[in-house]
Design an enzyme around this catalytic site. Sequence first.
Site, PDB file in Angstrom:
ATOM      1  N   SER A 122      -3.438  -3.315  -0.774  1.00  0.00           N
ATOM      2  CA  SER A 122      -2.359  -3.990  -0.055  1.00  0.00           C
ATOM      3  C   SER A 122      -2.842  -5.384   0.335  1.00  0.00           C
ATOM      4  O   SER A 122      -3.886  -5.519   0.991  1.00  0.00           O
ATOM      5  CB  SER A 122      -2.013  -3.181   1.197  1.00  0.00           C
ATOM      6  OG  SER A 122      -1.090  -3.892   1.979  1.00  0.00           O
ATOM      7  N   GLN A 163      -7.959  -0.214   3.168  1.00  0.00           N
ATOM      8  CA  GLN A 163      -8.840  -0.736   4.227  1.00  0.00           C
ATOM      9  C   GLN A 163     -10.227  -1.093   3.709  1.00  0.00           C
ATOM     10  O   GLN A 163     -11.043  -1.637   4.449  1.00  0.00           O
ATOM     11  CB  GLN A 163      -8.977   0.280   5.372  1.00  0.00           C
ATOM     12  CG  GLN A 163      -7.692   0.550   6.128  1.00  0.00           C
ATOM     13  CD  GLN A 163      -7.216  -0.641   6.974  1.00  0.00           C
ATOM     14  OE1 GLN A 163      -7.951  -1.610   7.211  1.00  0.00           O
ATOM     15  NE2 GLN A 163      -5.972  -0.583   7.416  1.00  0.00           N
ATOM     16  N   HIS A 212      -1.796  -7.696   2.490  1.00  0.00           N
ATOM     17  CA  HIS A 212      -1.812  -8.208   3.869  1.00  0.00           C
ATOM     18  C   HIS A 212      -2.986  -7.690   4.685  1.00  0.00           C
ATOM     19  O   HIS A 212      -3.205  -8.134   5.814  1.00  0.00           O
ATOM     20  CB  HIS A 212      -0.476  -7.944   4.574  1.00  0.00           C
ATOM     21  CG  HIS A 212      -0.215  -6.528   4.983  1.00  0.00           C
ATOM     22  ND1 HIS A 212      -0.345  -6.106   6.276  1.00  0.00           N
ATOM     23  CD2 HIS A 212       0.195  -5.458   4.281  1.00  0.00           C
ATOM     24  CE1 HIS A 212      -0.009  -4.824   6.359  1.00  0.00           C
ATOM     25  NE2 HIS A 212       0.324  -4.411   5.165  1.00  0.00           N
ATOM     26  N   CYS A 268       4.022   7.113  17.586  1.00  0.00           N
ATOM     27  CA  CYS A 268       5.272   7.517  18.215  1.00  0.00           C
ATOM     28  C   CYS A 268       6.070   8.363  17.237  1.00  0.00           C
ATOM     29  O   CYS A 268       6.570   7.865  16.240  1.00  0.00           O
ATOM     30  CB  CYS A 268       6.072   6.287  18.618  1.00  0.00           C
ATOM     31  SG  CYS A 268       7.473   6.728  19.622  1.00  0.00           S
ATOM     32  N   GLY A 321       0.809  -1.212   0.000  1.00  0.00           N
ATOM     33  CA  GLY A 321       0.000   0.000   0.000  1.00  0.00           C
ATOM     34  C   GLY A 321       0.844   1.265   0.000  1.00  0.00           C
ATOM     35  O   GLY A 321       0.517   2.247  -0.680  1.00  0.00           O
TER      36      GLY A 321
HETATM   37  C1  LIG Z   1      -5.165   3.234   4.654  1.00  0.00           C
HETATM   38  C2  LIG Z   1      -3.804   2.651   4.512  1.00  0.00           C
HETATM   39  N1  LIG Z   1      -3.034   3.033   3.489  1.00  0.00           N
HETATM   40  C3  LIG Z   1      -1.792   2.526   3.306  1.00  0.00           C
HETATM   41  C4  LIG Z   1      -1.261   1.615   4.181  1.00  0.00           C
HETATM   42  C5  LIG Z   1       0.115   1.070   3.942  1.00  0.00           C
HETATM   43  O1  LIG Z   1       0.046  -0.237   3.421  1.00  0.00           O
HETATM   44  P1  LIG Z   1       1.299  -1.244   3.501  1.00  0.00           P
HETATM   45  O2  LIG Z   1       1.381  -1.706   4.920  1.00  0.00           O
HETATM   46  O3  LIG Z   1       0.951  -2.349   2.555  1.00  0.00           O
HETATM   47  O4  LIG Z   1       2.492  -0.484   3.048  1.00  0.00           O
HETATM   48  C6  LIG Z   1      -2.014   1.209   5.287  1.00  0.00           C
HETATM   49  C7  LIG Z   1      -1.444   0.277   6.293  1.00  0.00           C
HETATM   50  O5  LIG Z   1      -1.672   0.415   7.475  1.00  0.00           O
HETATM   51  C8  LIG Z   1      -3.323   1.724   5.452  1.00  0.00           C
HETATM   52  O6  LIG Z   1      -4.102   1.355   6.479  1.00  0.00           O
END
Ligand SMILES: Cc1ncc(COP(=O)(O)O)c(C=O)c1O
Length: 383
Positions: A206, A186, A208, A331, A78
Site C-alpha cells: 500500500s 507495514q 500511503h 470501534c 492494501g
Molecule cells: C497490515 C495492513 N494491511 C492492510 C491494510 C490496508 O491498507 P489500505 O489502507 O491501503 O487499504 C493496512 C492499513 O492499515 C495494514 O496496516
Amino acid sequence: MPGEIQNRTQVYLDNAATTPLCAAAQAAMEPYLVGTFGNASSPYAVSRNARAAVDRARGQVAALIGAQPDEIVFTSGGTESDNWALLGTALANWERRGHILVSAVEHHAILEPAETLRDLGFEVESIGVDENGQVAPEAIEHLLRPNTILVSVMAVNNEVGVCQPVAEIGALLRERGITFHTDAVQAAGKLSVSVNELNVDLLSLSAHKFQGPKGVGALFIRRGVKMRAWQRGGAQERGRRAGTENVPGIVGMGVAAEIAHRNLSQNQTYLNSLRERLEQGLKSLPGACINGSSAPRAPHITNVSLAGQRAESLALNLDLMGFAVGTGSACASGALEPSHVLTAMGRSQSAARASLRVSLGVQNTVSDIDNFLDAVKQVLQRN
Ligand SMILES: Cc1ncc(COP(=O)(O)O)c(C=O)c1O
C-alpha cells in the site's frame, strides 16, 4: 474560513495508519493530474506518456521487493490487494473449495474476506500466535491438510510491529506446492523485502504507508501462480485487474517506492534510534508493558499497555495536547472492542484496552519523542 477543518495536530505519531506524502512523490504526480491526463490504455501521445509513466512506476515498485515488473499489478490499496489474494486464489480453486489458513493477527482486510470464503464453503482455519504475537512454522506444518490451497501470514503486524518468520513458512509451503500470501503493507519501506528470499507467491503493498499517495497499492503475483482476476471489466493490467489506471497515484507510488528503497538502511537506523528513546521513556512509567517486545519487530511501531488506564481516554487527552497516536481498540457496533491482536497474544481484556500504538515516521524528531513522553507523564499524573 467557514467550514475549514483546523489541523490541531502538531506531532503526528500514527504513521502505521498513514504517512504524509513525500514532496518528490507529490511533484512527480502533478503533471499527471493536469497536463498528461490521458487514459493510459488509449493509443495517442498524451496517453502514451501516461502509459510510459505507469510502466516506469511498475519497475520502481518491483525493485522495492525484488520482483519482475510484470509480476506487479496496481490496485486501489492494501485492502484490495489482500481481498484479491484470498478471493482470487479461491476462485482459481473453486471446484475443490479446499482449506485456507490465515494467522489470528492478520489485518481485517484478510480476516473479513476469509470469513466470506468460509460462508462460501471453504474450510478456513486460524493459526494461533505465541505471547509475542508470532506464528510458529511448525504450527503451520501441523495444521496443513492434503487439500490446503492457501496460507496467508503477514510480514509485519500493524498493531505491535512484530515480524513473522515468513521465509521459513514460505520454504515449507513451497515444498508442498501450496500458495503463500503475505501482507507486507507495514514491512515495505521499513525492512528489506525480497519476494524470493521470503519464498512468497503473492504479496500486498500500500503506497500511503511509505509516503506515497492514498488509494493506490499493488499485488505481487509470482509468474505461474494459480490466480484469477477478481475485478472484471476492461483489459487493463494485462487482463488481471480491470479499471482505468490511477496514473497520478501509480506515479506517486513508484517515486515513493524508489525513495523508500534508496533510503532503507538510513531510515531503519533513524527509526530504531527514535523508538529506542521512546521505549526507554515509556518503560519508566508505572505499569508500562511493551507488547511483543521479545520478538523481532519493524522499527516504526511501539505498542504499550499502561496498566489501569483506558487507551481511548489517554489518546483523547494526548490529542488535546497536540499528539496523534493510535489505540489498540476498534470501534465495532458502537462498542470499543479490545484488539484481536493483543487478545490473540494472550493479553487480558484490560491490558488490551489499556494499549496505545505509537508509530514513527522519518519526519519525526527526537524532540517529538521527548515532548510526547512529557505529555504522557502529565496525562498519567492527572488520571
Ligand atoms: C497490515 C495492513 N494491511 C492492510 C491494510 C490496508 O491498507 P489500505 O489502507 O491501503 O487499504 C493496512 C492499513 O492499515 C495494514 O496496516
